[in-house]
Design an enzyme around this catalytic site. Structure first.
Site, PDB file in Angstrom:
ATOM      1  N   ASN A  56      -1.862   3.887   4.212  1.00 52.51           N
ATOM      2  CA  ASN A  56      -2.959   4.263   3.751  1.00 52.51           C
ATOM      3  C   ASN A  56      -3.798   4.733   4.982  1.00 52.51           C
ATOM      4  OD1 ASN A  56      -3.430   1.494   4.445  1.00 52.51           O
ATOM      5  ND2 ASN A  56      -5.305   1.222   3.275  1.00 52.51           N
ATOM      6  N   GLU A  87      -7.768   5.996   5.519  1.00 49.79           N
ATOM      7  CA  GLU A  87      -9.245   5.970   4.872  1.00 49.79           C
ATOM      8  C   GLU A  87      -9.948   7.077   5.498  1.00 49.79           C
ATOM      9  OE1 GLU A  87     -10.532   2.041   4.542  1.00 49.79           O
ATOM     10  OE2 GLU A  87      -9.203   1.461   3.033  1.00 49.79           O
ATOM     11  N   CYS A 126      -3.450   6.940  -0.324  1.00 50.79           N
ATOM     12  CA  CYS A 126      -2.895   5.752  -0.321  1.00 50.79           C
ATOM     13  C   CYS A 126      -1.373   5.973   0.460  1.00 50.79           C
ATOM     14  CB  CYS A 126      -2.323   5.300  -1.889  1.00 50.79           C
ATOM     15  SG  CYS A 126      -3.920   4.941  -2.971  1.00 50.79           S
ATOM     16  N   GLU A 137       1.775   5.350  -0.367  1.00 51.14           N
ATOM     17  CA  GLU A 137       2.726   5.887  -1.318  1.00 51.14           C
ATOM     18  C   GLU A 137       2.806   7.158  -1.246  1.00 51.14           C
ATOM     19  OE1 GLU A 137       0.320   3.391  -2.122  1.00 51.14           O
ATOM     20  OE2 GLU A 137       1.248   2.171  -3.470  1.00 51.14           O
ATOM     21  N   CYS A 156      -1.203   2.201  -7.202  1.00 54.77           N
ATOM     22  CA  CYS A 156      -2.198   2.435  -8.135  1.00 54.77           C
ATOM     23  C   CYS A 156      -1.759   3.701  -9.106  1.00 54.77           C
ATOM     24  CB  CYS A 156      -3.511   2.976  -7.308  1.00 54.77           C
ATOM     25  SG  CYS A 156      -3.239   4.609  -6.437  1.00 54.77           S
ATOM     26  N   CYS A 214      -0.915   7.133  -7.409  1.00 56.87           N
ATOM     27  CA  CYS A 214       0.304   6.941  -7.146  1.00 56.87           C
ATOM     28  C   CYS A 214       1.719   6.978  -7.833  1.00 56.87           C
ATOM     29  CB  CYS A 214       0.524   5.849  -5.639  1.00 56.87           C
ATOM     30  SG  CYS A 214      -0.632   6.331  -4.432  1.00 56.87           S
TER      31      CYS A 214
HETATM   32  N1  THU Z   1      -4.033   1.798  -1.484  1.00 58.34           N
HETATM   33  C1  THU Z   1      -2.748   2.066  -1.200  1.00 58.34           C
HETATM   34  O1  THU Z   1      -2.562   2.494  -0.062  1.00 58.34           O
HETATM   35  N2  THU Z   1      -1.827   1.828  -2.098  1.00 58.34           N
HETATM   36  C2  THU Z   1      -1.946   1.539  -3.381  1.00 58.34           C
HETATM   37  O2  THU Z   1      -1.258   1.635  -4.305  1.00 58.34           O
HETATM   38  C3  THU Z   1      -3.365   0.540  -3.534  1.00 58.34           C
HETATM   39  C4  THU Z   1      -4.536   1.029  -2.709  1.00 58.34           C
HETATM   40  C5  THU Z   1      -5.116   1.430  -0.387  1.00 58.34           C
HETATM   41  C6  THU Z   1      -6.225   2.436  -0.729  1.00 58.34           C
HETATM   42  C7  THU Z   1      -7.364   2.092   0.240  1.00 58.34           C
HETATM   43  O3  THU Z   1      -7.054   2.610   1.672  1.00 58.34           O
HETATM   44  C8  THU Z   1      -7.137   0.677   0.160  1.00 58.34           C
HETATM   45  O4  THU Z   1      -5.842   0.390  -0.373  1.00 58.34           O
HETATM   46  C9  THU Z   1      -8.065  -0.029  -0.740  1.00 58.34           C
HETATM   47  O5  THU Z   1      -7.909   0.457  -1.958  1.00 58.34           O
END
Ligand code: THU
Length: 129
Positions: free
Chosen positions: A42, A44, A53, A55, A86, A89
């Site tokens: 991920n 940000e 994310c 994925e 999520c 994704c």
């Molecule tokens: N996140 C992911 O990378 N994948 C997911 O399927 C769930 C959430 C990340 C996004 C964000 O940077 C952090 O987790 C908190 O939501």
């Protein structure tokens, strides 16, 4: 037991997570049709909303490198209740991978395996267009 390179790649990618805001580090890895593994973490944004994310980073990296078919996906996060993809994704995974096997893993070696169809039962996709 044979080491599962896909899970290892997802856990390794997680170490590269750029998550200064949530501190929630996620890694993902996809195996393509020729056995190559593409990983992502991920990333940000200070806007929060532009965060991507792990994925989707892994899938988009793979697509941009020419991969078009996928065998398996792994998602790694440090939670006891294993972290699933999520909703956004799940949509992207469905569009590029179809009903793929998804392995969830944490750094303590807990593993669960799902089919995307069970996590995402009534998807919208190109077949509706
Ligand atoms: N996140 C992911 O990378 N994948 C997911 O399927 C769930 C959430 C990340 C996004 C964000 O940077 C952090 O987790 C908190 O939501």
């Amino acid at each position: 037991m044979t080491p599962d390179f896909l899970l290892t790649a997802a856990l390794a990618a997680r170490e590269h997570a750029f998550a200064p805001f949530s501190k929630f580090k996620v890694g993902a890895a996809v195996e393509d049709e020729s056995g190559h593994i593409h990983s992502g973490c991920n990333v940000e944004s200070a806007t929060y909303g532009l965060t991507v994310c792990a994925e989707r980073i892994a899938i988009f990296k793979a697509i941009s490198e020419g991969a078009r078919q996928f065998r398996r996906v792994a998602v790694a996060a440090d939670t006891d209740l294993l972290t699933p993809p999520c909703g956004a994704c799940r949509q992207i995974l469905w569009e590029f991978c179809g009903d793929i096997e998804i392995a969830l893993v944490n750094p303590r070696g807990k593993i669960e395996t799902y089919r995307l169809k069970d996590l995402f039962p009534k998807p919208f996709d190109v077949s509706f267009l």
